[in-house]
Design a protein around this motif. Structure first.
Motif, PDB file in Angstrom:
ATOM      1  N   GLN A 170       0.851  -1.284  -0.022  1.00  7.78           N
ATOM      2  CA  GLN A 170       0.179  -0.031   0.002  1.00  7.78           C
ATOM      3  C   GLN A 170       0.712   1.300   0.007  1.00  7.78           C
ATOM      4  OE1 GLN A 170      -3.285   0.209   2.744  1.00  7.78           O
ATOM      5  NE2 GLN A 170      -3.548  -2.262   2.769  1.00  7.78           N
ATOM      6  N   ALA A 171       1.998   1.118   0.666  1.00  3.71           N
ATOM      7  CA  ALA A 171       3.031   2.278   0.669  1.00  3.71           C
ATOM      8  C   ALA A 171       3.796   2.452  -0.702  1.00  3.71           C
ATOM      9  CB  ALA A 171       3.952   2.081   1.896  1.00  3.71           C
ATOM     10  N   HIS A 172       3.603   1.477  -1.595  1.00  7.35           N
ATOM     11  CA  HIS A 172       4.269   1.557  -2.834  1.00  7.35           C
ATOM     12  C   HIS A 172       5.757   1.459  -2.530  1.00  7.35           C
ATOM     13  CE1 HIS A 172       1.091   2.661  -5.768  1.00  7.35           C
ATOM     14  NE2 HIS A 172       0.611   3.129  -4.476  1.00  7.35           N
ATOM     15  N   ALA A 173       6.044   0.562  -1.514  1.00  7.94           N
ATOM     16  CA  ALA A 173       7.575   0.374  -1.301  1.00  7.94           C
ATOM     17  C   ALA A 173       7.938  -1.227  -1.582  1.00  7.94           C
ATOM     18  CB  ALA A 173       7.490   0.450   0.229  1.00  7.94           C
ATOM     19  N   ASP A 174       6.739  -1.917  -1.794  1.00  6.49           N
ATOM     20  CA  ASP A 174       7.002  -3.451  -2.032  1.00  6.49           C
ATOM     21  C   ASP A 174       8.019  -3.928  -3.253  1.00  6.49           C
ATOM     22  OD1 ASP A 174       6.143  -6.295  -1.786  1.00  6.49           O
ATOM     23  OD2 ASP A 174       5.510  -6.190  -3.835  1.00  6.49           O
ATOM     24  N   GLY A 175       7.947  -3.050  -4.284  1.00  2.00           N
ATOM     25  CA  GLY A 175       8.617  -3.163  -5.664  1.00  2.00           C
ATOM     26  C   GLY A 175      10.180  -3.125  -5.378  1.00  2.00           C
ATOM     27  N   PHE A 176      10.428  -1.969  -4.636  1.00  2.00           N
ATOM     28  CA  PHE A 176      11.901  -1.648  -4.134  1.00  2.00           C
ATOM     29  C   PHE A 176      12.320  -2.728  -3.375  1.00  2.00           C
ATOM     30  CE2 PHE A 176      10.856   1.470  -1.110  1.00  2.00           C
ATOM     31  CZ  PHE A 176      11.905   1.010  -0.001  1.00  2.00           C
ATOM     32  N   ILE A 177      11.497  -2.999  -2.234  1.00  2.00           N
ATOM     33  CA  ILE A 177      11.997  -4.021  -1.370  1.00  2.00           C
ATOM     34  C   ILE A 177      12.480  -5.368  -1.871  1.00  2.00           C
ATOM     35  CG2 ILE A 177      11.334  -5.351   0.854  1.00  2.00           C
ATOM     36  CD1 ILE A 177       9.737  -2.810   1.518  1.00  2.00           C
ATOM     37  N   GLN A 178      11.455  -5.841  -2.827  1.00  2.00           N
ATOM     38  CA  GLN A 178      11.595  -7.021  -3.398  1.00  2.00           C
ATOM     39  C   GLN A 178      13.106  -7.153  -4.288  1.00  2.00           C
ATOM     40  OE1 GLN A 178       9.520  -9.487  -3.865  1.00  2.00           O
ATOM     41  NE2 GLN A 178       7.468  -8.870  -3.725  1.00  2.00           N
ATOM     42  N   GLN A 179      13.587  -5.911  -4.547  1.00  2.00           N
ATOM     43  CA  GLN A 179      14.874  -5.903  -5.474  1.00  2.00           C
ATOM     44  C   GLN A 179      16.057  -5.837  -4.514  1.00  2.00           C
ATOM     45  OE1 GLN A 179      14.684  -3.313  -9.015  1.00  2.00           O
ATOM     46  NE2 GLN A 179      13.175  -5.081  -9.436  1.00  2.00           N
ATOM     47  N   LEU A 180      15.714  -5.552  -3.198  1.00  2.00           N
ATOM     48  CA  LEU A 180      17.018  -5.289  -2.465  1.00  2.00           C
ATOM     49  C   LEU A 180      17.590  -6.893  -2.427  1.00  2.00           C
ATOM     50  CD1 LEU A 180      15.548  -3.520   0.672  1.00  2.00           C
ATOM     51  CD2 LEU A 180      17.006  -2.545  -1.230  1.00  2.00           C
ATOM     52  N   PRO A 181      18.952  -6.811  -1.773  1.00  2.00           N
ATOM     53  CA  PRO A 181      19.625  -8.311  -1.826  1.00  2.00           C
ATOM     54  C   PRO A 181      18.976  -9.447  -1.031  1.00  2.00           C
ATOM     55  CG  PRO A 181      21.107  -6.538  -1.248  1.00  2.00           C
ATOM     56  CD  PRO A 181      19.683  -5.793  -1.416  1.00  2.00           C
ATOM     57  N   ASP A 182      18.481  -9.039  -0.328  1.00  2.00           N
ATOM     58  CA  ASP A 182      17.730 -10.078   0.695  1.00  2.00           C
ATOM     59  C   ASP A 182      16.406  -9.655   0.817  1.00  2.00           C
ATOM     60  OD1 ASP A 182      19.964 -11.975   1.387  1.00  2.00           O
ATOM     61  OD2 ASP A 182      20.649 -10.137   2.612  1.00  2.00           O
ATOM     62  N   GLY A 183      15.781  -8.934  -0.009  1.00  2.00           N
ATOM     63  CA  GLY A 183      14.122  -8.731   0.032  1.00  2.00           C
ATOM     64  C   GLY A 183      13.699  -8.161   1.393  1.00  2.00           C
ATOM     65  N   TYR A 184      12.734  -8.580   1.929  1.00  2.00           N
ATOM     66  CA  TYR A 184      12.129  -7.985   3.189  1.00  2.00           C
ATOM     67  C   TYR A 184      13.193  -8.425   4.347  1.00  2.00           C
ATOM     68  CZ  TYR A 184       7.876  -6.473   1.361  1.00  2.00           C
ATOM     69  OH  TYR A 184       6.886  -5.934   0.884  1.00  2.00           O
ATOM     70  N   HIS A 185      14.263  -9.337   4.005  1.00  2.00           N
ATOM     71  CA  HIS A 185      15.084  -9.374   5.117  1.00  2.00           C
ATOM     72  C   HIS A 185      16.392  -8.921   5.155  1.00  2.00           C
ATOM     73  CE1 HIS A 185      12.593 -12.684   6.955  1.00  2.00           C
ATOM     74  NE2 HIS A 185      12.177 -12.843   5.715  1.00  2.00           N
ATOM     75  N   SER A 186      16.376  -7.775   4.130  1.00  2.00           N
ATOM     76  CA  SER A 186      17.548  -6.988   4.186  1.00  2.00           C
ATOM     77  C   SER A 186      17.774  -5.963   5.133  1.00  2.00           C
ATOM     78  CB  SER A 186      17.411  -6.151   2.780  1.00  2.00           C
ATOM     79  OG  SER A 186      17.360  -6.948   1.716  1.00  2.00           O
ATOM     80  N   PHE A 187      19.097  -5.994   5.727  1.00  2.00           N
ATOM     81  CA  PHE A 187      19.176  -5.028   6.964  1.00  2.00           C
ATOM     82  C   PHE A 187      19.344  -3.754   6.411  1.00  2.00           C
ATOM     83  CE2 PHE A 187      21.427  -4.429  10.994  1.00  2.00           C
ATOM     84  CZ  PHE A 187      20.727  -5.603  11.810  1.00  2.00           C
ATOM     85  N   LEU A 188      18.698  -2.880   7.184  1.00  2.00           N
ATOM     86  CA  LEU A 188      18.605  -1.316   6.862  1.00  2.00           C
ATOM     87  C   LEU A 188      19.415  -0.761   8.278  1.00  2.00           C
ATOM     88  CD1 LEU A 188      15.078  -0.732   6.225  1.00  2.00           C
ATOM     89  CD2 LEU A 188      16.791  -1.346   4.600  1.00  2.00           C
ATOM     90  N   GLY A 189      19.786   0.532   8.322  1.00  2.00           N
ATOM     91  CA  GLY A 189      20.236   1.250   9.474  1.00  2.00           C
ATOM     92  C   GLY A 189      21.536   1.728   8.971  1.00  2.00           C
ATOM     93  N   GLU A 190      22.433   1.850   9.836  1.00  2.00           N
ATOM     94  CA  GLU A 190      23.689   2.586   9.674  1.00  2.00           C
ATOM     95  C   GLU A 190      24.729   1.651   8.913  1.00  2.00           C
ATOM     96  OE1 GLU A 190      26.776   4.812  12.560  1.00  2.00           O
ATOM     97  OE2 GLU A 190      25.120   3.616  13.523  1.00  2.00           O
TER      98      GLU A 190
END
Ligand code: ADP
Ligand code: MG
Length: 300
Positions: A170-190
């Motif tokens: 709904q936030a139109h974030a799913d598309g880019f999240i899926q493309q991250l190296p580990d999808g929804y399990h990709s680590f964010l932050g510093e």
């Protein structure tokens, strides 16, 4: 003694400015510190926040920061916001827009006047219960050292992974999240994956959609987003704002044009309230703001 007193005042002002400049972490520390100064009434009954209706009222609110006792940040503010209304706050830097958000969340309490939610003084609500009713999407959302799921779930810690993903869609974030190296399990932050400003904002929008608050406080980004992000962020926000009472510190002409009402502020005071067309016709400050800040061709 006079010299000491005056240099102390200067020092505290400088410290105040430094704190403002030092960024999100310092700001958070400052807010946590301030929070501890607010006492919830121990004896008077605390109202059940969930049961209150969505109308927000500022009634002759006066507020100054403790470091600046002679300079009101909010000066005799009267404003009634109807349930479901989208109200845009505009004004030059220092007008008091951010302070309005901080008062609404009870990071500070006014020195006089009152802010009410559903007719109840918000001082009768615990800050926690009050903040549960609202979500803030800041200009520069903080990301935690956690994966994408953890970062979105921050909006509602007991949410299922499925619910987290739906919020991201709904936030139109799913598309880019899926493309991250580990999808929804990709680590964010510093130490994690670097996200663009628009991507961070969509994480913050997903977080707010998951929280599903009645009241939305939105501080629009001043910096330009890449055009793909810009479009996705606008769509995500449109979803988020549906059926909620929304206050926006607006930096974009398209946002103010879509607001139900625009509140023009200057030096802590409400200067005028109206629609874009009304204010363009009669409010000189608004005309100047539109020319300078909201001109799409002007860069920030
Ligand atoms: P805006 O968001 O419209 O730019 P603010 O709400 O940030 O305005 O600020 C309103 C006034 O309060 C300004 O004069 C600002 O310098 C002052 N102010 C804001 N935050 C603080 C603070 N933490 N300590 C002291 N003064 C502050
Ligand atoms: Mg501000």
């Amino acid at each position: 003694a006079i010299m000491v007193a005056s240099s102390m005042a200067t020092l505290s002002e400088v410290l105040g400015e430094l704190q403002r400049a030092a960024g999100a972490t310092e700001r958070l520390v400052e807010l946590l510190h301030v929070q501890s100064h607010i006492r919830t009434p121990a004896t008077s009954p605390i109202v059940d926040a969930q049961s209150l209706s969505n109308d927000i009222r500022f009634e002759a609110v006066h507020f100054h920061y403790l470091t600046r006792p002679h300079q009101p940040a909010i000066d005799t503010l009267n404003l009634a916001i109807q349930p479901g209304e989208v109200v845009a706050l505009v004004g030059p830097s220092g007008a008091g827009k951010t302070t309005v958000f901080e008062l609404l969340q009870r990071f500070y309490d006014p020195q006089s006047g009152a802010i009410t939610l559903g007719g109840q003084d918000i001082r009768r609500l615990s800050p926690q219960a009050l903040r549960q009713q609202m979500a803030l999407v800041p200009q520069q959302p903080a990301l935690f050292s956690d994966n994408v799921i953890g970062n979105i779930r921050y909006g509602r810690p007991d949410a299922s992974e499925q619910a987290v993903k739906e919020a991201a869609v709904q936030a139109h974030a799913d598309g880019f999240i899926q493309q991250l190296p580990d999808g929804y399990h990709s680590f964010l932050g510093e130490r994690g994956v670097r996200l663009s400003g628009g991507q961070r904002q969509r994480i913050a929008i997903a977080r707010a959609i998951l929280k599903d608050p009645r009241i939305l406080l939105l501080d629009e980004a001043t910096s330009a987003l890449d055009s793909e992000s810009e479009h996705a962020v606008q769509q995500g926000l449109a979803t988020l704002m549906r059926n909620r009472t929304t206050l926006i510190i607006a930096h974009r002409l398209s946002t103010i044009q879509h607001a139900d009402r625009i509140v023009v502020m200057d030096q802590g005071k409400l200067v005028d309230v109206g629609s874009h067309t009304e204010l363009l016709a009669r409010c000189p400050l608004y005309q100047r703001l539109v020319k300078r800040q909201f001109n799409p061709s002007s860069s920030h």
